[in-house]
Design an enzyme around this catalytic site. Structure first.
Site, PDB file in Angstrom:
ATOM      1  N   VAL A   1       0.375  -1.478   0.230  1.00 34.27           N
ATOM      2  CA  VAL A   1       0.017   0.030   0.148  1.00 34.27           C
ATOM      3  C   VAL A   1       1.434   1.363  -0.253  1.00 34.27           C
ATOM      4  O   VAL A   1       1.120   2.115  -0.807  1.00 34.27           O
ATOM      5  CB  VAL A   1      -0.669  -0.052   0.894  1.00 34.27           C
ATOM      6  CG1 VAL A   1      -0.887   1.304   1.920  1.00 34.27           C
ATOM      7  CG2 VAL A   1      -2.087  -1.277   0.990  1.00 34.27           C
ATOM      8  N   CYS A   2       1.681   1.387   1.403  1.00 31.83           N
ATOM      9  CA  CYS A   2       2.008   2.572   1.297  1.00 31.83           C
ATOM     10  C   CYS A   2       3.812   2.709  -0.248  1.00 31.83           C
ATOM     11  O   CYS A   2       4.453   3.811   0.150  1.00 31.83           O
ATOM     12  CB  CYS A   2       2.963   2.351   3.013  1.00 31.83           C
ATOM     13  SG  CYS A   2       1.365   2.604   4.296  1.00 31.83           S
TER      14      CYS A   2
END
Lengths: 215, 215, 215, 215, 215, 215, 215, 215
Positions: free
Chosen positions: F124-125
């Protein structure tokens, strides 16, 4: 509880060139194909390292095979070549080497009580004679990394069985170091053996040799 | 310490066609879905190999199931087919087979003290009757690779528990070899069994047969 | 980019009994000893499952071996027995089967463009003809679980190489399902195949059969 | 090369509550027994987390099963209970869901081009419709941890096949975060979902709640 | 040797609703972050399963925490909620729960000698009170899969230490089955517990329920 | 196909102190508890090694966090301490850092096109801003061992996604070496960094220093 | 897309004694201590096997080292001994061998376009010159099992990077077989090489030799 | 059976600042290259954590090395720096530290019976003096995670050997907690140690500190 176990491993009763015999059991070309709990390169190196230990410390060595004319195949040639004069007992049928009178006679002829055992496969060719020998008051050192079998579950069960019966689990490097006792007893012999069978130790030696002794 | 352990495994007191009984416990279609500490192909092969050992050596065999009409499911059909005349005890509710009087009666009827046990799941269906039987002075051989459970952590704990209570851990191949004792006792029977259940041994035999006996 | 890859796998261009040929390459008794990226029981099951797929769907099958009179050993006997009439090309020396004119002729004689390939070892006996065939505009489906080699690092590299060159990686179960297309096309044939080669699916069927069709 | 791949994932074309549909394929009680590339607890949690994502973001959801009256078994009851009004297509025989006209019609009826797919088993029930849908210009997001199959070798091959054909591999947590976009869009909804399905995130929240907002 | 070990586990001396107490030690939100020898989903499920066993069999349960106002964090809320009336001992500083007089008093107040212990981390919060309790003649059952720690090496060492000191290693499923003894003692209670905590057993039940009782 | 990939990595277009910026994304005390695809000690070392690389080569560094006042927790203090003057963007809600205008502005302000990215969690990040940045013609180097996530399956999927979109996977050691280019450019700086973060390299240096320069 | 990849690997453009050069990069005693993605015995065997391939097929071989007077240590002595006359380029500082003009000149002097590369560590000493050489239109074959690095995560990232840039991943056994092409081209040479470096193949040969040619 | 084992670990006979001595054996720069049963970062952290425990609790510490002028290399510098005044015994040749009179004298001079041992390699440098010391009635605590060796098979065998002889396996965290006994005995000292050597515990503390004491 563990006092007898301790006594057999300590003080002057440790493994030595004078009190131990090396038993190489069923390291045959066919049977070795069954060994899958070690990478093939690792297992070959471990077996040959143990054999080199036998040579370095002039231990009596006994070789035996099981049914070598059939699919089990011949003894791996390196072992035969290294110990041309060692007792060699091709067993006609006994699965447990201890059931073969010639094998037991060869062991007894050494007059030694400490048996360093390795073989293929661990759960049968090592575990059976290990239990039989201990029942007759021999001390058994099982070389866990020069013995091989089908998979880790089987190996662990075989080791649990032998350890519960009194066997001492050990690896080839520890066998070498226990017999050597002191680097000053032929440091070169041990160093050569390690350089040959421990690539990372060999690398340490290369780096060291490049630079000469420590300041 | 380990002298009694040793005595029960050595000399003439080893596993033999005359002193052992094979207990196959709860190898049911539903329960087998819970087994995740072995690959499914491997586990199926191991269980059938152990059953074939029972057949080859004409061991008395006892089959039992737990709650087989419910989700646990029926006994795997191969076992039923292989031993149509063996005592078959579908337990109405007892989780520990040793709590079922018919099962214990069937074991006692064999007059044998050495119990070769395998089952699903290891930590319950094997461990419970193993502990109960040992408390009544039976000797228990746990077949580690024909018994299955949720994961390796559970298996190891179950084996530690049983070994601490005196059980002997063993694998199907070692059971076969210990009972066979000597290749010359019906070599063909054992060879067929190995060819069927050890693909790498079967390959050795193929290569060997292609070329005929060793020179 | 991936449009051609997609077109060869979709619509009416999927694997079918009419457009694919099964190539079983070098599953020999000796070479199989080199396979260590799968458990032996698993690998044997996978290879025989793929062969059974060939039989079930009446795919043209081509067998070939490399140097079978030497240490590589004979074709495993199950394959020979299953396909007595299939083209069988014992290669006198070519390592890449595609270098053998008889092999290529046998493939071309089928008139099919989709090659389902499996073999021992993956990185050579599969990868070499896969690359060669793709260079001549065949489509290659590599059956990853019926092909074996030394270890997972080698397998992954071989698959990366083949996939980069356009091969489609697949497993035997997916081959079966892609060709079957619909359970209603001989559901019993597929069910029998799965029951034989997927022990957990067989268990599902046992539990199901015990209870009869769903309400 | 990768420009189209990039365009479909960036800017305003990312996964959103308005452009995606969730396809849950063949999560059936029987088929789930075949899943061995994830621990059972982990896989159950992943599947239910993905379903909760569908609920939280009010995605259109489509359920389908394969041969559910036979050994494949019924849809796991939690999914049925969560989406009582979702299109539910029990396929009479088609293995590839995309071969079932009702299923494709249900997908097309949503008017959406981004398909979030998960299923059992990955190599068949996910890979087949994924390839078919991409050939008709849908974008496929394969949820790798809510899809399960026989073992990691098969999973990796299935993913390689789908990725080579243009699919985007993703995990349930990333699906949630990509659709959520900003914590300020209903932070409580996402937090509840994470607390339920990520035990370590739940523990963070417990510790945090004990102490109140950061200074 | 192992006779005492056997006696404490067999006959009427097995774990039962009347002779055992469940000790849940330091399952705190912060400490649980240190647990890395189990997947987080698996560990959460195991801990809650063990707690449900306590509830199902109405075992006396004792909860305790270590330094819960600091980084170790609060008890996980599920345990607090399940046992609102259980003795709850937040230890002000003692690392070994057995050093806390309130904890020992709570144990002694149950009048039971069989301690079912689980905790975080295994090597400290379980091993320390386990050794202390055994030194005062309690019998300790260590629930290996509801106790967690840094890695498998540490877990194995902690278990070896406890087993050498006389502890019985067990898993939550075996605890449930040993106390249940017979499926006919509230089969529904046990079935519900298994359905909740064993997804594969739940799947068996779904398939079974779909079809009704076996013929 | 791969020409553009090659051009961005070769000749004078390689990573250098003058063309790259280091983005450290969401290495927060809470989020780091979710990282389970690396051992905690290893991951900590990798992250700090990458940060030290930023310092050694005076790369522009940008720090950002997600929701740092909540359970995600504060940035790990070492990073804050090392880069007191770096742009620090605590994002109020955007999950994808590239959705935060301050973050993008900080990146653009460096005037550099090569983004070295690491973060928690990888899928995600890291993956979200990686895809977004590549869509705007930045080149992304993903530092695989200074980015962490839930498990290896998720990591591999995230990397497959990013690589398919054009990202270059790299590890911290390769980042250091690519920027260093030649040992003669401040050999001491690099040696110190390696000694600190590679214990085996540090051991090489100790042995070397003991003995002085090679002969 | 993959047509160029295919063309460079098929027909007469395959690896041959006449079109390939073997580059052994930085196999130094110190650097080898960093290699942890292979067992030490396995890695040593792989590197020496690749070197023996160079010898057997009389490939031009180029040796190079990085900073060999410092902690990186000297070239492992076996390589030096095997290729006393090969170009040997001790690089004074360039990390990427392709930045060293003597190294590139030595490569160009062979007039060959196919570079077989192996080195320590994979992600730097192999990946850097691989990318640089491909940018100048060389074809790179990366020998994955004779190259080593810190751990499998780093290895996989390095391979992904190189494969994305057009490199062909291969293992030493496949290099040998691709160059050999046909067993009839000096079968004895290849057999000896395999016997020396594949213990399981050596065992096949032993069993075979014991029995003589197949009937 | 296990009563003596229990007595030495319980009540007032537990590890304490007053009854234990810490023996750090052969943690040398060269020998550490042989350690492959732990990741290098993990092992370094474990060894330094154990050393910090010695410092925190002011335990007597004894350092020794084997052949430090040769390839085994010097003691890792951190240990030397931490304990400048500790007895330091560079052994001229004895492999078993217990064979060195100065080492034994240093141990006896402490007047303590509980030996906390860690070393490289586990099977030799730890196992040999452990067995020797137990034979002279010392109690040995083997710190399993601050001792390293060639691989897990060797480690497990060495631990089995030592445990069978009466040694207590323990990890550094448990050593710290057993000596600390109560958080209220210098909570800050222990907290600092944990923050330094347990990154996940450090993260807990960061999150905690951000928010202040629990409500």
């Amino acid at each position: 509880m563990s006092s007898s176990v301790l006594q057999s491993q300590s003080g002057d009763n440790r493994l030595s060139p004078d009190n131990a015999v090396l038993l190489m059991i069923d390291h045959q070309a066919g049977l070795c194909q069954l060994v899958r709990d070690f990478d093939v390169d690792v297992f070959k190196n471990n077996v040959l390292a143990l054999a080199d230990i036998g040579k370095l410390f002039k231990l009596p060595v006994i070789l035996t095979t099981s049914f070598e004319k059939g699919p089990n195949g011949p003894l791996v040639p390196e072992l035969k070549a290294m110990f041309p004069d060692a007792p060699y007992i091709p067993r006609p049928g006994q699965i447990n080497a201890w059931d073969n009178p010639d094998f037991v006679a060869a062991v007894r002829a050494t007059g030694r009580k400490k048996l360093i055992m390795a073989g293929v496969v661990t759960d049968v060719c090592v575990a059976f004679p290990a239990v039989s020998a201990m029942a007759e008051d021999f001390e058994v050192y099982v070389v866990v990394d020069a013995s091989g079998t089908f998979n880790p579950v089987v190996r662990d069960a075989a080791l649990q069985r032998m350890v519960a019966a009194g066997a001492i689990p050990i690896n080839w490097f520890a066998v070498a170091c226990e017999i050597q006792r002191d680097w000053r007893n032929d440091a070169e012999g041990l160093a050569n053996l390690l350089a040959k069978h421990l690539p990372h130790y060999s690398n340490l030696m290369q780096s060291y040799n490049q630079q000469g002794p420590a300041k």
